[in-house]
Design a protein around this motif. Structure first.
Motif, PDB file in Angstrom:
ATOM      1  N   ALA A 110       0.784  -1.230   0.000  1.00  0.00           N
ATOM      2  CA  ALA A 110       0.000   0.000   0.000  1.00  0.00           C
ATOM      3  C   ALA A 110       0.823   1.290   0.000  1.00  0.00           C
ATOM      4  O   ALA A 110       0.473   2.229  -0.727  1.00  0.00           O
ATOM      5  CB  ALA A 110      -0.985  -0.003   1.164  1.00  0.00           C
ATOM      6  N   ARG A 114      -0.778   2.783  -5.016  1.00  0.00           N
ATOM      7  CA  ARG A 114      -2.059   3.422  -4.697  1.00  0.00           C
ATOM      8  C   ARG A 114      -3.236   2.460  -4.872  1.00  0.00           C
ATOM      9  O   ARG A 114      -4.195   2.489  -4.122  1.00  0.00           O
ATOM     10  CB  ARG A 114      -2.247   4.654  -5.588  1.00  0.00           C
ATOM     11  CG  ARG A 114      -3.436   5.479  -5.201  1.00  0.00           C
ATOM     12  CD  ARG A 114      -3.511   6.775  -5.933  1.00  0.00           C
ATOM     13  NE  ARG A 114      -2.644   6.834  -7.094  1.00  0.00           N
ATOM     14  CZ  ARG A 114      -2.761   7.717  -8.064  1.00  0.00           C
ATOM     15  NH1 ARG A 114      -3.687   8.624  -7.995  1.00  0.00           N
ATOM     16  NH2 ARG A 114      -1.945   7.722  -9.088  1.00  0.00           N
ATOM     17  N   ARG A 115      -3.134   1.589  -5.866  1.00  0.00           N
ATOM     18  CA  ARG A 115      -4.217   0.632  -6.109  1.00  0.00           C
ATOM     19  C   ARG A 115      -4.362  -0.331  -4.930  1.00  0.00           C
ATOM     20  O   ARG A 115      -5.466  -0.630  -4.485  1.00  0.00           O
ATOM     21  CB  ARG A 115      -3.933  -0.136  -7.395  1.00  0.00           C
ATOM     22  CG  ARG A 115      -5.062  -1.023  -7.810  1.00  0.00           C
ATOM     23  CD  ARG A 115      -4.803  -1.557  -9.199  1.00  0.00           C
ATOM     24  NE  ARG A 115      -5.881  -2.428  -9.596  1.00  0.00           N
ATOM     25  CZ  ARG A 115      -5.760  -3.335 -10.531  1.00  0.00           C
ATOM     26  NH1 ARG A 115      -4.632  -3.475 -11.169  1.00  0.00           N
ATOM     27  NH2 ARG A 115      -6.775  -4.101 -10.844  1.00  0.00           N
ATOM     28  N   ALA A 117      -3.532   0.249  -1.867  1.00  0.00           N
ATOM     29  CA  ALA A 117      -4.073   1.021  -0.747  1.00  0.00           C
ATOM     30  C   ALA A 117      -5.589   1.184  -0.890  1.00  0.00           C
ATOM     31  O   ALA A 117      -6.330   1.041   0.088  1.00  0.00           O
ATOM     32  CB  ALA A 117      -3.392   2.393  -0.682  1.00  0.00           C
ATOM     33  N   GLN A 118      -6.061   1.447  -2.113  1.00  0.00           N
ATOM     34  CA  GLN A 118      -7.501   1.599  -2.342  1.00  0.00           C
ATOM     35  C   GLN A 118      -8.246   0.296  -2.079  1.00  0.00           C
ATOM     36  O   GLN A 118      -9.336   0.298  -1.510  1.00  0.00           O
ATOM     37  CB  GLN A 118      -7.759   2.061  -3.779  1.00  0.00           C
ATOM     38  CG  GLN A 118      -7.349   3.495  -4.034  1.00  0.00           C
ATOM     39  CD  GLN A 118      -7.413   3.847  -5.521  1.00  0.00           C
ATOM     40  OE1 GLN A 118      -7.340   2.986  -6.388  1.00  0.00           O
ATOM     41  NE2 GLN A 118      -7.537   5.139  -5.801  1.00  0.00           N
ATOM     42  N   ARG A 121      -8.366  -0.226   1.746  1.00  0.00           N
ATOM     43  CA  ARG A 121      -9.308   0.736   2.347  1.00  0.00           C
ATOM     44  C   ARG A 121     -10.750   0.363   2.048  1.00  0.00           C
ATOM     45  O   ARG A 121     -11.603   0.382   2.929  1.00  0.00           O
ATOM     46  CB  ARG A 121      -9.021   2.154   1.855  1.00  0.00           C
ATOM     47  CG  ARG A 121      -7.966   2.884   2.656  1.00  0.00           C
ATOM     48  CD  ARG A 121      -7.999   4.374   2.385  1.00  0.00           C
ATOM     49  NE  ARG A 121      -7.851   4.705   0.987  1.00  0.00           N
ATOM     50  CZ  ARG A 121      -6.689   4.890   0.370  1.00  0.00           C
ATOM     51  NH1 ARG A 121      -5.565   4.771   1.050  1.00  0.00           N
ATOM     52  NH2 ARG A 121      -6.636   5.188  -0.910  1.00  0.00           N
ATOM     53  N   GLY A 122     -11.018   0.032   0.796  1.00  0.00           N
ATOM     54  CA  GLY A 122     -12.382  -0.316   0.411  1.00  0.00           C
ATOM     55  C   GLY A 122     -12.890  -1.559   1.128  1.00  0.00           C
ATOM     56  O   GLY A 122     -14.025  -1.598   1.602  1.00  0.00           O
TER      57      GLY A 122
END
Length: 196
Positions: A110, A114-115, A117-118, A121-122
């Protein structure tokens, strides 16, 4: 007359083979996991993997999305302490199995991806939102005051699991899960999450 497409065509088979291969390789550890190794184990060309998932995190995110689609049984026994304990035991099962491996792998990526991390998070935003029902039920029963911050309470019960999974690498056993639940229950009853 148009020819109808067969259900479960090549794309479905490739996806199933890649996810099965990733799952098997992940069991051996994340450090050596690469798109190339997954493609080889799946018996597909690595360009097929890159075309569909872009990168390793995309494959892992697809695996994690399968867990996200599973129904989460939210405890509702009529007692806050019991519900939080059952919730913590469910979290423990998730953190010690394959989802825990996926979470570790994606969380490790993460900071630089960025992907990833998204995806993380999601996944957790949805899981935490569902788990807030435990506190909401206690409020509805009059066990906790109106306005109690359910989101903050669920974050507190989850935090120790992440500490053990991602930082200190200590076992997540049933006793640990029960203690996390007991601490959160005590904090809720002490008014820590009451409206200000």
């Amino acid at each position: 007359m148009p020819v109808s497409q067969r259900p479960g065509g090549r794309s479905t088979r490739v996806r199933a083979a890649v996810l099965t291969a990733a799952r098997g390789l992940l069991a051996d550890g994340y450090a050596e996991l690469t798109v190339e190794r997954i493609a080889q184990a799946a018996g597909v060309n690595k360009t097929s993997v890159y075309r569909r998932w872009t990168d390793l995190e995309g494959v892992l995110g697809d695996l994690l999305s399968e867990y996200a689609s599973e129904v989460v049984p939210i405890p509702d026994t009529g007692d806050l302490g019991t519900d939080l304990e059952e919730l913590a035991l469910l979290v423990r099962v998730g953190m010690t199995g394959e989802p825990g491996e996926l979470i570790t792998a994606l969380a490790t990526s993460a900071p630089r991806n960025r992907r990833a991390a998204q995806i993380v998070r999601g996944f957790f935003a949805e899981r935490f939102r569902l788990a807030e029902a435990v506190v909401d039920h206690a409020i509805a029963r009059g066990e906790l005051p109106q306005g109690t911050d359910a989101g903050a309470a669920i974050e507190i019960i989850g935090a120790p699991f992440f500490l053990r999974l991602l930082v200190v690498n200590e076992p997540i056993d049933e006793e640990f899960a029960r203690r996390a639940a007991a601490a959160t229950t005590a904090a809720l009853h002490a008014g820590v999450f009451d409206p200000k």
